[in-house]
Each structure stands twice: as structure tokens, then as C-alpha cells.
Design an enzyme around this catalytic site. Structure first.
Site, PDB file in Angstrom:
ATOM      1  N   HIS A   1     -58.885 -15.735  24.078  1.00 51.59           N
ATOM      2  CA  HIS A   1     -59.241 -14.591  24.912  1.00 51.59           C
ATOM      3  C   HIS A   1     -60.240 -15.030  25.961  1.00 51.59           C
ATOM      4  O   HIS A   1     -61.076 -15.898  25.695  1.00 51.59           O
ATOM      5  CB  HIS A   1     -59.844 -13.458  24.054  1.00 51.59           C
ATOM      6  CG  HIS A   1     -59.843 -12.137  24.753  1.00 51.59           C
ATOM      7  ND1 HIS A   1     -60.862 -11.741  25.582  1.00 51.59           N
ATOM      8  CD2 HIS A   1     -58.924 -11.143  24.756  1.00 51.59           C
ATOM      9  CE1 HIS A   1     -60.565 -10.539  26.074  1.00 51.59           C
ATOM     10  NE2 HIS A   1     -59.403 -10.154  25.590  1.00 51.59           N
TER      11      HIS A   1
ATOM     12  N   GLU B   1     -53.225  -8.958  20.569  1.00 53.38           N
ATOM     13  CA  GLU B   1     -51.762  -8.964  20.522  1.00 53.38           C
ATOM     14  C   GLU B   1     -51.213  -9.461  19.191  1.00 53.38           C
ATOM     15  O   GLU B   1     -50.069  -9.177  18.842  1.00 53.38           O
ATOM     16  CB  GLU B   1     -51.200  -9.838  21.654  1.00 53.38           C
ATOM     17  CG  GLU B   1     -51.753  -9.558  23.027  1.00 53.38           C
ATOM     18  CD  GLU B   1     -51.359  -8.205  23.569  1.00 53.38           C
ATOM     19  OE1 GLU B   1     -51.013  -7.313  22.767  1.00 53.38           O
ATOM     20  OE2 GLU B   1     -51.413  -8.031  24.785  1.00 53.38           O
TER      21      GLU B   1
HETATM   22  N1  COA Z   1     -52.855 -21.737  22.732  1.00 54.41           N
HETATM   23  C1  COA Z   1     -53.065 -23.028  23.082  1.00 54.41           C
HETATM   24  N2  COA Z   1     -54.036 -23.404  23.933  1.00 54.41           N
HETATM   25  C2  COA Z   1     -54.801 -22.449  24.457  1.00 54.41           C
HETATM   26  C3  COA Z   1     -54.640 -21.093  24.122  1.00 54.41           C
HETATM   27  C4  COA Z   1     -53.621 -20.753  23.211  1.00 54.41           C
HETATM   28  N3  COA Z   1     -53.401 -19.496  22.861  1.00 54.41           N
HETATM   29  N4  COA Z   1     -55.566 -20.364  24.776  1.00 54.41           N
HETATM   30  C5  COA Z   1     -56.261 -21.218  25.519  1.00 54.41           C
HETATM   31  N5  COA Z   1     -55.817 -22.469  25.314  1.00 54.41           N
HETATM   32  C6  COA Z   1     -56.315 -23.701  25.912  1.00 54.41           C
HETATM   33  C7  COA Z   1     -55.755 -23.868  27.322  1.00 54.41           C
HETATM   34  O1  COA Z   1     -54.531 -24.581  27.317  1.00 54.41           O
HETATM   35  C8  COA Z   1     -56.855 -24.644  27.994  1.00 54.41           C
HETATM   36  O2  COA Z   1     -56.733 -25.994  27.652  1.00 54.41           O
HETATM   37  P1  COA Z   1     -56.914 -27.161  28.735  1.00 54.41           P
HETATM   38  O3  COA Z   1     -58.351 -27.050  29.151  1.00 54.41           O
HETATM   39  O4  COA Z   1     -56.579 -28.378  27.968  1.00 54.41           O
HETATM   40  O5  COA Z   1     -55.981 -26.848  29.849  1.00 54.41           O
HETATM   41  C9  COA Z   1     -58.110 -24.111  27.313  1.00 54.41           C
HETATM   42  O6  COA Z   1     -57.720 -23.585  26.055  1.00 54.41           O
HETATM   43  C10 COA Z   1     -58.768 -23.017  28.121  1.00 54.41           C
HETATM   44  O7  COA Z   1     -57.761 -22.093  28.488  1.00 54.41           O
HETATM   45  P2  COA Z   1     -57.895 -21.100  29.710  1.00 54.41           P
HETATM   46  O8  COA Z   1     -56.543 -20.644  30.116  1.00 54.41           O
HETATM   47  O9  COA Z   1     -58.777 -21.686  30.746  1.00 54.41           O
HETATM   48  O10 COA Z   1     -58.727 -19.963  29.036  1.00 54.41           O
HETATM   49  P3  COA Z   1     -58.685 -18.455  29.424  1.00 54.41           P
HETATM   50  O11 COA Z   1     -59.974 -17.872  29.023  1.00 54.41           O
HETATM   51  O12 COA Z   1     -58.268 -18.265  30.816  1.00 54.41           O
HETATM   52  O13 COA Z   1     -57.495 -17.961  28.472  1.00 54.41           O
HETATM   53  C11 COA Z   1     -55.961 -16.516  27.581  1.00 54.41           C
HETATM   54  C12 COA Z   1     -57.423 -16.734  27.929  1.00 54.41           C
HETATM   55  C13 COA Z   1     -55.807 -15.192  26.833  1.00 54.41           C
HETATM   56  C14 COA Z   1     -55.174 -16.407  28.885  1.00 54.41           C
HETATM   57  C15 COA Z   1     -55.440 -17.687  26.720  1.00 54.41           C
HETATM   58  O14 COA Z   1     -56.210 -17.818  25.562  1.00 54.41           O
HETATM   59  C16 COA Z   1     -53.963 -17.574  26.400  1.00 54.41           C
HETATM   60  O15 COA Z   1     -53.125 -17.965  27.230  1.00 54.41           O
HETATM   61  N6  COA Z   1     -53.600 -17.020  25.197  1.00 54.41           N
HETATM   62  C17 COA Z   1     -52.223 -16.899  24.833  1.00 54.41           C
HETATM   63  C18 COA Z   1     -51.618 -15.672  25.482  1.00 54.41           C
HETATM   64  C19 COA Z   1     -52.149 -14.386  24.887  1.00 54.41           C
HETATM   65  O16 COA Z   1     -52.295 -14.257  23.675  1.00 54.41           O
HETATM   66  N7  COA Z   1     -52.392 -13.411  25.760  1.00 54.41           N
HETATM   67  C20 COA Z   1     -52.925 -12.126  25.376  1.00 54.41           C
HETATM   68  C21 COA Z   1     -54.367 -12.040  25.742  1.00 54.41           C
HETATM   69  S1  COA Z   1     -55.129 -10.582  25.117  1.00 54.41           S
END
Ligand code: COA
Length: 367
Positions: free
Chosen positions: A252, A310
Site C-alpha cells: 500500500h 483488496e
Molecule cells: N508485489 C510485489 N512487489 C511489490 C508489491 C507487490 N504487491 N508492492 C510493491 N512492490 C514492490 C515494487 O515492485 C517496488 O519494487 P522495486 O523498487 O524493486 O521496483 C517496491 O515494492 C515499491 O513499490 P512502489 O510501486 O514504488 O510502491 P507504491 O507505494 O507505489 O505501491 C501499490 C503501492 C499498492 C501500488 C503496490 O503495493 C502494488 O502494486 N500492490 C499490488 C496491487 C494492489 O494490491 N493494489 C490495491 C491497492 S489498495
């Protein structure tokens, strides 16, 4: 009509910080407060109608207020049902969020019932889309029911048993609002230009659709199906991570601990089980969550990636009988309550949101 206390847009070195008195998200503590109440206190204790009153009017309603919100949302559903023949091909679109976005764009709510029209319409259109996908006619709304019970009924075609309606209600309450998330921000940006509430909500639906925001619960269920059984979880999760794919329902942007809504929805799913209903994915979800958490901790030791809303949304909505393609549109039905509140709050601010950009291109050339 709610009088917003603190809402203003304050300038900080050219950055505009939005203030809201609608909900507070504390990512470090894993705490969500909606309208002054912890989400744990609201879910299971109040109805979606109550939360609409809380968000739109500023307080949980008394008996008369409950009745009037129930009637307002029922009237909104009724108006939307009358609009169903005039939605063009919206409900034929294969993606539920595309369909909802297109259908909602047709709405012209009466000025004195904007919020209830929007939320009622989202429920009617989402349910009608689900039925259209299986070749079934839309079911007319029943004004005597709560929105949660009527939504399930309009999807199923038959009244839902009380525990399933309660599970649906618990979901709608839990995800009704969540600070300045991407879709709420999108809705507020549109409102800040002086545009109308329907345009703002349509923008919110567009933002919510993405898998990084509200598009994840269907894929979470797909993941649970692909894993199949707890003993396969580690190999499956590790394979996904090796392939560079994200584990849906984990991580998140704000929470650095488990999303508090995961626990609330897990509890709602457990309550369904206690009431004698099957929750086909609950036990597997718990096992997969444990494995995913430890695999992600091994891969990202400095970044806590725990279950988000989710994860157990997928379990709960599946258990109440919704098809997975309807999960994201159902999220939009609930979140429309929050969007409407934020739209009103933004309108009270009366300022254009215009984030600054930093130019990193080539210097201007002579022509
Ligand atoms: N699975 C695998 N790796 C993940 C991950 C997940 N669910 N969530 C984050 N990461 C990793 C990213 O790949 C990234 O790695 P990197 O630095 O090697 O590229 C790192 O963690 C940071 O991710 P980032 O996208 O910068 O963090 P964020 O704060 O923007 O991400 C989300 C938040 C929700 C977008 C992300 O956790 C995600 O994509 N989750 C899965 C989708 C999901 O459940 N969405 C519903 C959200 S309520």
C-alpha cells in the site's frame, strides 16, 4: 448539508495541501478514521445509509435521519432504473468499470438529490451490467430495502439472506472513504475546476479502475484460484516474484502495517461463516497472506508489504455471491459515497487544484 470545519487549501512552497475533515488515514499506525469514527467501530455496527449520512451531513443519523437517507437512496435507485433504457450500449461493454463509467456519464441528477442519485445509480447500473453479461434482464429496485440488500437482490434476482446482506453492508461501510486516494483526488481535481459532480465521479471511476487502486480484488481471487491450496502457495508466490510480477492485494502506498480494512473485512467474512454460509476462499486467503507477507519481506526487507483492503475484499465479495468481474464496480458503488462528500468539501474550498510541474526538458530553442 455538512458544514466543513477545516477545509481549505494551504500553500506550502507552492505545493497545495488539501485539508479534509472526512477521513484520516494513519499509515504508520494502520488506523482509518471515517467521519470521526474508527473503521473497526463503524463496520458491523452501522449501515451504509448511516455512513452516507455521516459523510454527507456530518453525523450519524437518528431514527428520522436513517429513514430519510434510506428513502433518498431508494429514490436514487428508482430514478436510475428509469434511465436504464437510455444508456446506449453502456451495459454491453465487457468490462464492468467501462460500463459503469459510460452509464454514470448519462446521469443528470436533480440538484436537491445529487449524492443519493449518484450512489443509487452506481448500484443500479453495476447490478444491471452484471445481469446483462449473463443475458438476464435488470431487476427493478425495491425501495423498502437497504442499499446493500437491494444491490445483492438486483444482482441475484432473488432476495439475499440476511447474513449475506449484512456482509455486503459491512463491505460498503468499510470502503466508503479513505482520505485523498487517487480516485478521490481525481474527483476533487475535476470539482475544483467548477465542474459538476457527475463529471467528477466519472473521473473517479476512471482512476479507481486501475489495478494499482481498485482493480485488484478480482485478480486476488484469480491468484487464490491459481494457488489452489496452501502447500502450493510458497512456490506460486516465489514464481510470481521471480517473474517480476506484483502480488495482488499486498502493499500500500500509505500503510506501512497491515491495512486495517483487511482485518475488518476478514472479520466480516468470518461472521458469514459463523452464520452458516460458506466462505470458499477464507482459509486459503489466510494461508496465502502469511506466505506472501514472508516472501515479500525476504525480497524487500526495508519495505513492509502487507495485506491491503483488496485481499479480503475478494474473499468477502465472493462469499456474498458477487461474480468477480463485479468486484471493482462494487467498490465504486461504496466509494461514490466518499467521492460525493469530497466533491462537496472541494466545492466549499472553491479553489482550483493546479499541481506544479518541474520542467526537465531541453532549454527553449530559437525558431
Ligand atoms: N508485489 C510485489 N512487489 C511489490 C508489491 C507487490 N504487491 N508492492 C510493491 N512492490 C514492490 C515494487 O515492485 C517496488 O519494487 P522495486 O523498487 O524493486 O521496483 C517496491 O515494492 C515499491 O513499490 P512502489 O510501486 O514504488 O510502491 P507504491 O507505494 O507505489 O505501491 C501499490 C503501492 C499498492 C501500488 C503496490 O503495493 C502494488 O502494486 N500492490 C499490488 C496491487 C494492489 O494490491 N493494489 C490495491 C491497492 S489498495
Amino acid at each position: 448539508m455538512r458544514m466543513h470545519k477545516g477545509c481549505s487549501a494551504s500553500g506550502l512552497d507552492g505545493v497545495v495541501a488539501a485539508e479534509t475533515d472526512l477521513s484520516e488515514v494513519d499509515g504508520e499506525a494502520g488506523r482509518l478514521v471515517i467521519g470521526g469514527y474508527e473503521v473497526e467501530a463503524l463496520t458491523g455496527s452501522v449501515t451504509f445509509e448511516d455512513v452516507c449520512a455521516l459523510l454527507w451531513d456530518g453525523a450519524l443519523p437518528d431514527e428520522a435521519g436513517k429513514k430519510s437517507m434510506q428513502q433518498a437512496l431508494a429514490a436514487g435507485r428508482d430514478r436510475a432504473a428509469k434511465l436504464l433504457p437510455d444508456l446506449g450500449n453502456a451495459l454491453a461493454l465487457p468490462d464492468g468499470m467501462d460500463a459503469l463509467r459510460a452509464a454514470m456519464a448519462h446521469l443528470v441528477p436533480p440538484p436537491d438529490a445529487v449524492n443519493a442519485s449518484i450512489v443509487g445509480a452506481a448500484a443500479v447500473f453495476a447490478a444491471a451490467w452484471a445481469r446483462h453479461q449473463t443475458g438476464q434482464p435488470a431487476v427493478a429496485p425495491d425501495p423498502s430495502l437497504s442499499l446493500a440488500a437491494d444491490y445483492l437482490r438486483m444482482v441475484r434476482g432473488t432476495p439475499a439472506p440476511a447474513p449475506l446482506a449484512a456482509g455486503m453492508d459491512a463491505y460498503l461501510v468499510t470502503v466508503s472513504d479513505h482520505g485523498l486516494n487517487a480516485s478521490t483526488f481525481a474527483a476533487r481535481v475535476v470539482t475544483s475546476t467548477g465542474s459538476d459532480a457527475v463529471s467528477s465521479v466519472v473521473a473517479g471511476i476512471g482512476a479507481l479502475k486501475g489495478p494499482l487502486h481498485g482493480g485488484a480484488p478480482g485478480p486476488v481471487l484469480d491468484m487464490l484460484d491459481a494457488v489452489g491450496s496452501p502447500e502450493h502457495a510458497m512456490a506460486w508466490i516465489e514464481g510470481e516474484l521471480r517473474a517480476g510480477r506484483r502480488i495482488m492485494g499486498m502493499g500500500h502506498r500509505i500503510y506501512r502495517v497491515r491495512d486495517p480494512r483487511a482485518a475488518v473485512l476478514e472479520r466480516a467474512a468470518t461472521a458469514l461463516e459463523a452464520a452458516g454460509h460458506t466462505t470458499p476462499h477464507l482459509a486459503l486467503a489466510r494461508a496465502v497472506e502469511r506466505v506472501a507477507e514472508s516472501a515479500l519481506a525476504a525480497k524487500y526487507p526495508d519495505r513492509p508489504l502487507r495485506a491491503n483492503v483488496e485481499f479480503y475484499t475478494s474473499v468477502l465479495l465472493d462469499a456474498v455471491g458477487l461474480p468477480r468481474a463485479l468486484f471493482s464496480p462494487t467498490f465504486a458503488v461504496a466509494r461514490a459515497a466518499g467521492w460525493c462528500a469530497h466533491i462537496e468539501e472541494q466545492r466549499a474550498v472553491g479553489k482550483l487544484i493546479r499541481p506544479a510541474s518541474r520542467y526537465v526538458g531541453e532549454p527553449a530553442a530559437k525558431v
